[in-house]
Design an enzyme around this catalytic site. Structure first.
Site, PDB file in Angstrom:
ATOM      1  CB  CYS A  50      -0.962  -0.014   1.182  1.00 39.35           C
ATOM      2  SG  CYS A  50      -2.219  -1.321   1.066  1.00 39.35           S
ATOM      3  CG  ASP A  68     -12.575  -6.179  -1.351  1.00 38.79           C
ATOM      4  OD1 ASP A  68     -13.166  -5.232  -0.797  1.00 38.79           O
ATOM      5  OD2 ASP A  68     -11.553  -6.034  -2.044  1.00 38.79           O
ATOM      6  NE  ARG A  83     -10.903  -3.179  -1.284  1.00 43.58           N
ATOM      7  CZ  ARG A  83      -9.726  -3.415  -1.840  1.00 43.58           C
ATOM      8  NH1 ARG A  83      -8.831  -2.442  -1.903  1.00 43.58           N
ATOM      9  NH2 ARG A  83      -9.440  -4.598  -2.332  1.00 43.58           N
TER      10      ARG A  83
END
Length: 471
Positions: free
Chosen positions: A287, A356, A358
């Site tokens: 990241c 996930d 998101r």
């Protein structure tokens, strides 16, 4: 039984509509006494008359302001509260006697330091439905409401800053970046424009994007928040929701006015928050190095006369949260055979029940907020509406360099009509040793490999293992 809260207001007209000033057409504000608690768990409350909102209308006055403050309970037209998850701290401040609940912000000096929009994309709910595109224009387009006594809060703030990163200073020292004293200073600081944005959801469009009915969406959020927002069920007439989640920040290197021009180079990264790596440098993921590489590319683009954008979303741990993320880390490291790329996604699903959350369906909205054919000023914008010339303008949006390997993000963006020319992978030398598990698993399962990550097959997936910990 608790009585309804008394209202301090001017008399209504005989019509069911709110009383209006003959000169400006703006309703009279009704100020709720905060000495009473107004229950929202019942339908058909007496005196409720929310200010109408016509989401997607290009004229902000016809569209109407988003009113989600506690001073106008009968005229409030949004569910939730301002400041996302930080609204709880507002309640604590009131409980501690540090904040007067009747306080109204002085917004006199808060106007944006540079202009964003208006753009035609703002009037298309399929392009903008998770933020209020007029959220930074509160004092400009809703000044009449403020002058009349309404408490309307901005949901977007636009300012400028100097960004100081050790990676940027290192790039200057190594010669990869050359200061120009305009975009990049000799000390390694870069000059940015930036906008902080709180989420404002138009529920019918949010439901459409997630492939469900609005009723199912409302019921699911109500159920999974343990009934935190009764109005999701009791007030189907209110279509706006300010969810208790993190927002996003847009960082811009170069001239923001060039963003809608498809002939001028645009570099962009959409980045989901990772506190452990972004702030503290944890090496289990890519990241921070990918983020700082994107910033370097944004600076270079701006120095070439283009514009660079990083959109930073508060979606910690794939929107599962940091506690869940650390539980997944423990599962990865303790599983039989160690931390393997082969089981990378399975470990998340084992802990969270899903890989996930998101769901990038809402992610492109800030790009449409920034892009499209713009008007020179809000006055010119409204004048154009009168002439109906808005129908002649079509948004043109292109990203020349997309600093991301994510297939989910790429697909979400291009599905909304934004063209992506180049997809830029993270340089292999920037991937930390312990992050080889992550990058290998992601590329094998669909991330854009680019030139640097060709040849990741099932054998590579099985043999890639991360660091062992003695716990």
């Amino acid at each position: 039984m608790m009585s309804a809260p008394p209202l301090s207001k001017k008399p209504r007209t005989s019509s069911s509509a709110p009383a209006k000033n003959d000169n400006d057409g703006i309703p009279v504000p009704e100020i709720t006494s905060l000495d009473y608690v107004n229950l929202t768990s019942h339908t058909d409350a007496f005196g409720v008359d929310p200010i109408p909102i016509s989401w997607g209308h290009p004229d902000p006055l016809v569209r109407g302001p988003v009113i989600c403050t506690v001073r106008h309970s009968s005229q409030r037209n949004a569910i939730g509260a301002h400041s996302g998850s930080y609204c709880i701290y507002t309640g604590l401040a009131v409980a501690a006697g540090k904040l007067n609940p009747d306080y109204v912000p002085n917004l006199k000096l808060t106007r944006p330091v540079f202009q964003i929009g208006p753009h035609k994309s703002w009037s298309d709910p399929k392009k903008v439905a998770s933020i209020d595109p007029f959220g930074h224009m509160t004092t400009e387009v809703y000044g009449g409401y403020l002058d009349k006594g309404f408490d309307i809060r901005p949901t977007i703030a636009v300012t400028k800053a100097h960004i100081d990163l050790p990676e940027t200073r290192e790039a200057v020292a190594s010669g990869r970046l050359v200061p120009d004293s305009k975009i990049l200073m000799p000390n390694g600081q870069s000059i940015v424009s930036k906008a902080a944005i709180e989420p404002v959801w138009y529920l019918p469009e949010i439901a459409r994007r997630f492939g469900c009915t609005e009723t199912v969406l409302r019921q699911s959020i109500f159920r999974m928040t343990n009934g935190m927002y009764p109005e999701l069920i009791t007030r189907p007439d209110i279509k706006i929701f300010l969810p208790p989640i993190g927002g996003l920040t847009i960082y811009i290197w170069g001239d923001p006015d060039t963003i809608p021009d498809e002939d001028i180079e645009l570099t962009c990264r959409v980045h989901d928050e990772c506190n452990g790596s972004d702030v503290f440098g944890s090496d289990i993921c890519t990241c921070r190095p990918y983020l700082t590489h994107a910033i370097e590319e944004c600076i270079k683009t701006a120095q070439r006369g283009g514009c660079g954008i990083v959109i930073y979303y508060r979606k910690e741990g794939r929107s599962l949260g940091e506690v869940t993320k650390y539980l997944v880390y423990n599962t990865r490291k303790r599983q039989e055979g160690g931390d393997s790329a082969e089981n990378y996604f399975a470990c998340t699903e084992q802990v969270a029940g899903v890989q996930d959350t998101r769901f990038q369906a809402l992610m492109p909205d800030p790009l449409h907020f920034l892009g499209g054919k713009s008007y020179q000023s809000i006055d010119h914008f409204i004048a154009s509406l009168v002439k109906l010339t808005i129908l002649l303008f079509a948004p043109v949006t292109k990203i020349h360099n997309f600093i991301s390997m994510s297939d989910m993000k790429y697909n979400a963006i291009v599905s909304t009509g934004i063209e992506i020319v180049n997809r830029v992978e993270i340089p292999k030398e920037l991937v930390p040793d312990d992050a080889q598990v992550e990058i290998t698993a992601k590329v094998f399962h669909g991330y854009n490999a680019g030139k640097a990550y060709q040849g990741i097959d099932e054998n590579e997936l099985k043999k890639t293992v991360g660091r062992e910990y003695a716990y």
